[in-house]
Write an enzyme that holds these catalytic residues in place. Structure first.
Site, PDB file in Angstrom:
ATOM      1  N   ARG A  16       0.829  -1.214   0.000  1.00  0.00           N
ATOM      2  CA  ARG A  16       0.000   0.000   0.000  1.00  0.00           C
ATOM      3  C   ARG A  16       0.863   1.265   0.000  1.00  0.00           C
ATOM      4  O   ARG A  16       0.330   2.369   0.112  1.00  0.00           O
ATOM      5  CB  ARG A  16      -0.905   0.006   1.229  1.00  0.00           C
ATOM      6  CG  ARG A  16      -1.859  -1.177   1.313  1.00  0.00           C
ATOM      7  CD  ARG A  16      -2.853  -1.220   0.150  1.00  0.00           C
ATOM      8  NE  ARG A  16      -3.754  -2.358   0.253  1.00  0.00           N
ATOM      9  CZ  ARG A  16      -4.939  -2.317   0.841  1.00  0.00           C
ATOM     10  NH1 ARG A  16      -5.376  -1.196   1.371  1.00  0.00           N
ATOM     11  NH2 ARG A  16      -5.710  -3.383   0.885  1.00  0.00           N
ATOM     12  N   THR A  73      11.835  -3.273   1.261  1.00  0.00           N
ATOM     13  CA  THR A  73      11.100  -4.234   2.073  1.00  0.00           C
ATOM     14  C   THR A  73      11.704  -5.622   1.902  1.00  0.00           C
ATOM     15  O   THR A  73      12.729  -5.782   1.224  1.00  0.00           O
ATOM     16  CB  THR A  73       9.598  -4.200   1.718  1.00  0.00           C
ATOM     17  OG1 THR A  73       8.881  -4.983   2.669  1.00  0.00           O
ATOM     18  CG2 THR A  73       9.329  -4.722   0.318  1.00  0.00           C
ATOM     19  N   LYS A  96      16.281  -5.761   3.184  1.00  0.00           N
ATOM     20  CA  LYS A  96      16.647  -4.716   4.141  1.00  0.00           C
ATOM     21  C   LYS A  96      18.095  -4.819   4.621  1.00  0.00           C
ATOM     22  O   LYS A  96      18.687  -3.819   5.035  1.00  0.00           O
ATOM     23  CB  LYS A  96      15.700  -4.735   5.336  1.00  0.00           C
ATOM     24  CG  LYS A  96      14.281  -4.303   4.983  1.00  0.00           C
ATOM     25  CD  LYS A  96      13.384  -4.223   6.193  1.00  0.00           C
ATOM     26  CE  LYS A  96      11.978  -3.818   5.794  1.00  0.00           C
ATOM     27  NZ  LYS A  96      11.086  -3.647   6.958  1.00  0.00           N
ATOM     28  N   ASP A 152      11.973   1.945  10.428  1.00  0.00           N
ATOM     29  CA  ASP A 152      11.081   0.892  10.918  1.00  0.00           C
ATOM     30  C   ASP A 152      10.837   0.980  12.423  1.00  0.00           C
ATOM     31  O   ASP A 152       9.702   1.041  12.882  1.00  0.00           O
ATOM     32  CB  ASP A 152      11.651  -0.492  10.592  1.00  0.00           C
ATOM     33  CG  ASP A 152      11.249  -0.972   9.207  1.00  0.00           C
ATOM     34  OD1 ASP A 152      10.241  -0.483   8.672  1.00  0.00           O
ATOM     35  OD2 ASP A 152      11.957  -1.841   8.668  1.00  0.00           O
ATOM     36  N   ASN A 186      13.537 -16.500  18.086  1.00  0.00           N
ATOM     37  CA  ASN A 186      13.620 -16.871  16.677  1.00  0.00           C
ATOM     38  C   ASN A 186      13.746 -18.379  16.550  1.00  0.00           C
ATOM     39  O   ASN A 186      14.139 -19.063  17.502  1.00  0.00           O
ATOM     40  CB  ASN A 186      14.831 -16.191  16.012  1.00  0.00           C
ATOM     41  CG  ASN A 186      14.737 -16.200  14.504  1.00  0.00           C
ATOM     42  OD1 ASN A 186      13.730 -15.773  13.932  1.00  0.00           O
ATOM     43  ND2 ASN A 186      15.757 -16.690  13.840  1.00  0.00           N
ATOM     44  N   PRO A 209      18.070 -19.429  17.361  1.00  0.00           N
ATOM     45  CA  PRO A 209      18.574 -18.425  18.310  1.00  0.00           C
ATOM     46  C   PRO A 209      19.908 -17.820  17.894  1.00  0.00           C
ATOM     47  O   PRO A 209      20.228 -16.693  18.282  1.00  0.00           O
ATOM     48  CB  PRO A 209      18.699 -19.220  19.616  1.00  0.00           C
ATOM     49  CG  PRO A 209      17.704 -20.328  19.483  1.00  0.00           C
ATOM     50  CD  PRO A 209      17.735 -20.697  18.027  1.00  0.00           C
ATOM     51  N   GLU A 210      20.682 -18.549  17.079  1.00  0.00           N
ATOM     52  CA  GLU A 210      21.977 -18.020  16.642  1.00  0.00           C
ATOM     53  C   GLU A 210      21.785 -16.718  15.857  1.00  0.00           C
ATOM     54  O   GLU A 210      22.552 -15.757  16.018  1.00  0.00           O
ATOM     55  CB  GLU A 210      22.712 -19.054  15.768  1.00  0.00           C
ATOM     56  CG  GLU A 210      23.134 -20.315  16.501  1.00  0.00           C
ATOM     57  CD  GLU A 210      21.986 -21.310  16.679  1.00  0.00           C
ATOM     58  OE1 GLU A 210      22.150 -22.264  17.456  1.00  0.00           O
ATOM     59  OE2 GLU A 210      20.918 -21.111  16.036  1.00  0.00           O
ATOM     60  N   ARG A 211      20.754 -16.687  15.002  1.00  0.00           N
ATOM     61  CA  ARG A 211      20.486 -15.462  14.240  1.00  0.00           C
ATOM     62  C   ARG A 211      19.983 -14.362  15.171  1.00  0.00           C
ATOM     63  O   ARG A 211      20.321 -13.195  14.998  1.00  0.00           O
ATOM     64  CB  ARG A 211      19.465 -15.747  13.137  1.00  0.00           C
ATOM     65  CG  ARG A 211      19.158 -14.539  12.270  1.00  0.00           C
ATOM     66  CD  ARG A 211      18.464 -14.936  10.988  1.00  0.00           C
ATOM     67  NE  ARG A 211      17.959 -13.800  10.245  1.00  0.00           N
ATOM     68  CZ  ARG A 211      18.685 -13.000   9.485  1.00  0.00           C
ATOM     69  NH1 ARG A 211      19.988 -13.220   9.343  1.00  0.00           N
ATOM     70  NH2 ARG A 211      18.146 -11.991   8.847  1.00  0.00           N
ATOM     71  N   TYR A 247       0.025  -6.001   8.359  1.00  0.00           N
ATOM     72  CA  TYR A 247      -1.119  -5.089   8.366  1.00  0.00           C
ATOM     73  C   TYR A 247      -2.286  -5.599   7.520  1.00  0.00           C
ATOM     74  O   TYR A 247      -3.384  -5.030   7.584  1.00  0.00           O
ATOM     75  CB  TYR A 247      -0.708  -3.688   7.905  1.00  0.00           C
ATOM     76  CG  TYR A 247      -0.198  -3.594   6.485  1.00  0.00           C
ATOM     77  CD1 TYR A 247      -1.075  -3.414   5.418  1.00  0.00           C
ATOM     78  CD2 TYR A 247       1.155  -3.668   6.206  1.00  0.00           C
ATOM     79  CE1 TYR A 247      -0.624  -3.327   4.117  1.00  0.00           C
ATOM     80  CE2 TYR A 247       1.628  -3.575   4.914  1.00  0.00           C
ATOM     81  CZ  TYR A 247       0.734  -3.411   3.870  1.00  0.00           C
ATOM     82  OH  TYR A 247       1.197  -3.320   2.577  1.00  0.00           O
TER      83      TYR A 247
END
Length: 282
Positions: A16, A62, A66, A102, A152, A155-157, A222
């Site tokens: 949008r 996006t 990013k 962001d 996540n 978890p490493e990331r 959204y």
């Protein structure tokens, strides 16, 4: 001639952002065009080269670019450099300057919806470890919160985001399973992934069985306006924050960077909410 703005991402046709930025241009009686550059990973470099030749005045970034965009910008705003992700690029004097709006857009949407909340006394959980999570995590740290954790699948990331913490705020990288078990300790829970977007709008990233009554549960998706994640949160007695606010406010901040002006976004926020709710009744 007017401004030329855009969005690069994949997929991106659903965005949008053109509707939002054309409203901003109209509000300021400016001429301009905002177009979508939907680009597959294989075509990223060639599309960016074309955008530079076109001298696009500014563009949004996006998923999934990013972080990838970092190697293509000429200069990074200090805040974007700290975050390690860019969602806004300004063309100035032949160079691209990368910014991140962001996180600040999310925090503004949170405080607009719940102005009574004292973030410094809250514990927060960010779910996901992508570019949006990096921005939101960093913005929450700047509010001197009691704790900000990242959950996540790997978890490493998440640990790479926790490494951004220079505020001495207690922070851990945990698995989604660990997050589900410990939800009752968090005052604010932010779902930052694309889980819940069409065509997977029947999916939910974690169970909210243990969420604390009265906690604020946010989803940056959204559309649909009421994701299954937020529906579950409401049923568990939590307060909810829809994703359209972050989209509007991060867009307003981006537009201000591109045009060096100030934009009023509150009226557009209300229009956007009505539009999204109308889509769901179709």
């Amino acid at each position: 001639m007017g401004y030329l703005f855009g969005l690069i991402g994949y997929p991106a046709k659903h965005s949008r952002s053109p509707w939002i930025h054309h409203h901003f241009l109209d509000q300021q009686h400016e001429r301009g065009l905002y177009r979508i550059f939907e680009t597959s990973p294989a075509d990223l470099q060639s599309t960016l080269s074309s955008m530079k030749q076109l001298q696009v005045d500014g563009f949004n970034v996006t998923v999934p670019y990013k972080e990838d965009i970092l190697q293509y910008v000429d200069t990074l705003d200090p805040y974007a450099e700290k975050v390690g992700a860019v969602n806004t690029v300004l063309y100035q004097d032949g160079e691209w300057i990368g910014y991140n709006t962001d996180g600040k857009g999310f925090v503004r949407s949170l405080l607009e919806a719940y102005p009574e909340v004292d973030l410094s006394s809250c514990k927060a959980l960010c779910i996901g470890a992508g570019g949006a999570s990096r921005g939101i995590y960093t913005a929450l740290l700047e509010k001197n919160m009691t704790r900000v954790d990242i959950a996540n699948r790997t978890p490493e990331r998440a640990n790479t985001i926790v490494a951004l913490n220079d505020q001495h705020t207690p922070s851990l990288a945990i698995s989604l399973e660990e997050a589900e078990k410990s939800l009752e300790q968090y005052d604010i829970i932010v779902q930052t992934t694309s889980v819940g977007m069409p065509p997977n709008d029947d999916q939910q990233i974690i169970s909210l069985a243990n969420v604390k009554k009265g906690a604020i549960v946010a989803d940056i998706v959204y559309k649909p306006f009421e994701t299954v994640f937020l529906e579950d949160a409401k049923q568990k007695g939590a307060r909810v924050l829809h994703g359209h606010g972050m989209l509007i406010y991060q867009a307003a901040l981006a537009y201000e960077i591109w045009t060096n002006t100030t934009i009023q976004a509150d009226e557009l926020l209300r229009k956007f909410e009505q539009q999204l709710k109308g889509d769901e009744t179709c």
